[in-house]
Enzyme design. Structure first.
Site, PDB file in Angstrom:
ATOM      1  N   ALA A  24      43.451 -38.719 -18.914  1.00  0.00           N
ATOM      2  CA  ALA A  24      42.981 -37.513 -19.601  1.00  0.00           C
ATOM      3  C   ALA A  24      43.266 -36.285 -18.759  1.00  0.00           C
ATOM      4  O   ALA A  24      43.494 -36.369 -17.549  1.00  0.00           O
ATOM      5  CB  ALA A  24      41.466 -37.605 -19.856  1.00  0.00           C
ATOM      6  N   TYR A  79      37.910 -28.641 -23.387  1.00  0.00           N
ATOM      7  CA  TYR A  79      37.760 -30.028 -22.927  1.00  0.00           C
ATOM      8  C   TYR A  79      36.770 -30.788 -23.804  1.00  0.00           C
ATOM      9  O   TYR A  79      37.049 -31.901 -24.266  1.00  0.00           O
ATOM     10  CB  TYR A  79      37.300 -30.040 -21.470  1.00  0.00           C
ATOM     11  CG  TYR A  79      36.976 -31.414 -20.936  1.00  0.00           C
ATOM     12  CD1 TYR A  79      37.962 -32.383 -20.809  1.00  0.00           C
ATOM     13  CD2 TYR A  79      35.680 -31.742 -20.559  1.00  0.00           C
ATOM     14  CE1 TYR A  79      37.668 -33.644 -20.305  1.00  0.00           C
ATOM     15  CE2 TYR A  79      35.375 -33.002 -20.060  1.00  0.00           C
ATOM     16  CZ  TYR A  79      36.372 -33.943 -19.942  1.00  0.00           C
ATOM     17  OH  TYR A  79      36.073 -35.192 -19.453  1.00  0.00           O
TER      18      TYR A  79
END
Length: 339
Positions: A97, A162
């Site tokens: 990620a 995010y």
């Protein structure tokens, strides 16, 4: 919790959580077969080599289950690489990620490409290759600024790209379970810390490295923002439980149900480092960061009830073990720091 030996794929497996998971898996008897997909943007071959011997493979080599520990250097933004990596795999643990609020603020498009499209690519690859279980690393950032403790049923209102990208990943995990039967488990990690975190940019790792380098601990804002800090071995326990679970399409908070301020964590690290090294550690305050939530800690009732998850490490134990790691790493790689 141990899972009967199977074939595992760990994306981002050269990173902090990944190498700790590899080390845990290899301690099982018999050990499972493990394939790692990593673009080496953060973790390195040396980080993986510190916990296991491995052989590096190309995508064309993924014609079936992994043999021993394999490293496939590639990017989750490439669908063909994702499809190849899932060949012969029973369990995917998707850790790769773009991590953290600050990088997502700096480049929201990259955050989307990695966290949304990358997660979609991995889910689609898992579907096509018949993967049984898919564990997705998410975050409390999806919920945003709400009155804690965070629970799985609170409406998500992310305040950073995010958080938004991780929420999209959660949505795709739900859809792929309900539409295609891929058994997904979403784990919203608290603030993870512990040994092997030298590349991690989270507050605990950053504070230890600054303190041991003789630099002040930089605290954004007034330091009264709170987080739920979870030791790496407790997180590994949760991943193993999720991988063994028959539950699909569910979200779980994985933390400790304890609220700790950044000031408190800074003072604990200051005290530990000063006690172990004799060097003084200063605290320094800076402007607040965009996208940071004020309070964040989790209610872990659901993960306890359904997964059987139970944290084993308190903050003092975990920080002491983390300092021991950083002291060893500092002395090995750089020699003693100068007070």
């Amino acid at each position: 919790m141990e899972v009967k030996a199977q074939n595992w794929l760990i994306t981002g497996g050269c990173g902090f959580i990944g190498v700790n998971l590899v080390a845990h898996l290899l301690a099982q008897q018999p050990p499972p077969q493990i394939r790692i997909l990593d673009n080496l943007s953060v973790g390195t071959r040396a980080d993986l080599a510190a916990v296991s011997a491995f052989r590096e493979i190309a995508g064309l080599d993924c014609q079936g289950p992994p043999q021993g520990v394999e490293l496939l250097v590639g990017d989750i933004r490439d669908p063909a690489t994702c499809l190849a990596s899932c060949a012969g795999i029973d369990i995917v643990v998707h850790l790769a990620a773009n991590t953290g609020v600050a990088p997502s603020i700096a480049d929201p498009r990259q955050d989307l490409d990695i966290n949304v499209l990358g997660t979609f690519n991995m889910l689609e690859a898992a579907r096509q290759q018949g993967v049984k279980n898919f564990v997705f690393a998410s975050s409390g950032a999806v919920v945003g600024e709400v009155m804690p403790p965070i629970t799985e049923d609170k409406p998500p209102k992310p305040v950073s790209p995010y958080g938004a990208s991780k929420l999209a990943g959660e949505g795709y995990c739900s859809a792929y379970y309900r539409a295609f039967g891929v058994k997904t488990a979403v784990l919203r990690f608290g603030n993870v810390y512990g040994p092997r975190s030298k590349h991690k940019s989270s507050v605990v790792a950053k504070f230890f490295q600054l303190a041991l380098a003789g630099l002040p601990l930089e605290i954004y804002g007034d330091g009264q923002q709170t987080r739920d800090f979870i030791y790496i071995q407790d997180l590994i326990q949760a991943i193993m439980l999720a991988a063994a679970s028959d539950v699909g399409g569910e979200v779980f908070q994985i933390a400790t149900h304890k609220e700790t301020t950044v000031n408190e964590i800074a003072e604990k690290i200051k005290e530990l480092v000063e006690g172990q090294t004799g060097q003084s550690v200063a605290l320094q305050y800076a402007a607040p960061r965009l996208g940071d939530v004020r309070r964040n800690y989790a209610d872990i009732t659901k993960s306890k009830t359904i997964l059987g998850y139970e944290p084993q490490y308190d903050l003092d134990q975990g920080l002491a073990a983390t300092l021991e790691y950083f002291l060893t790493t500092t002395l090995t790689n750089m020699g003693p720091t100068t007070p």
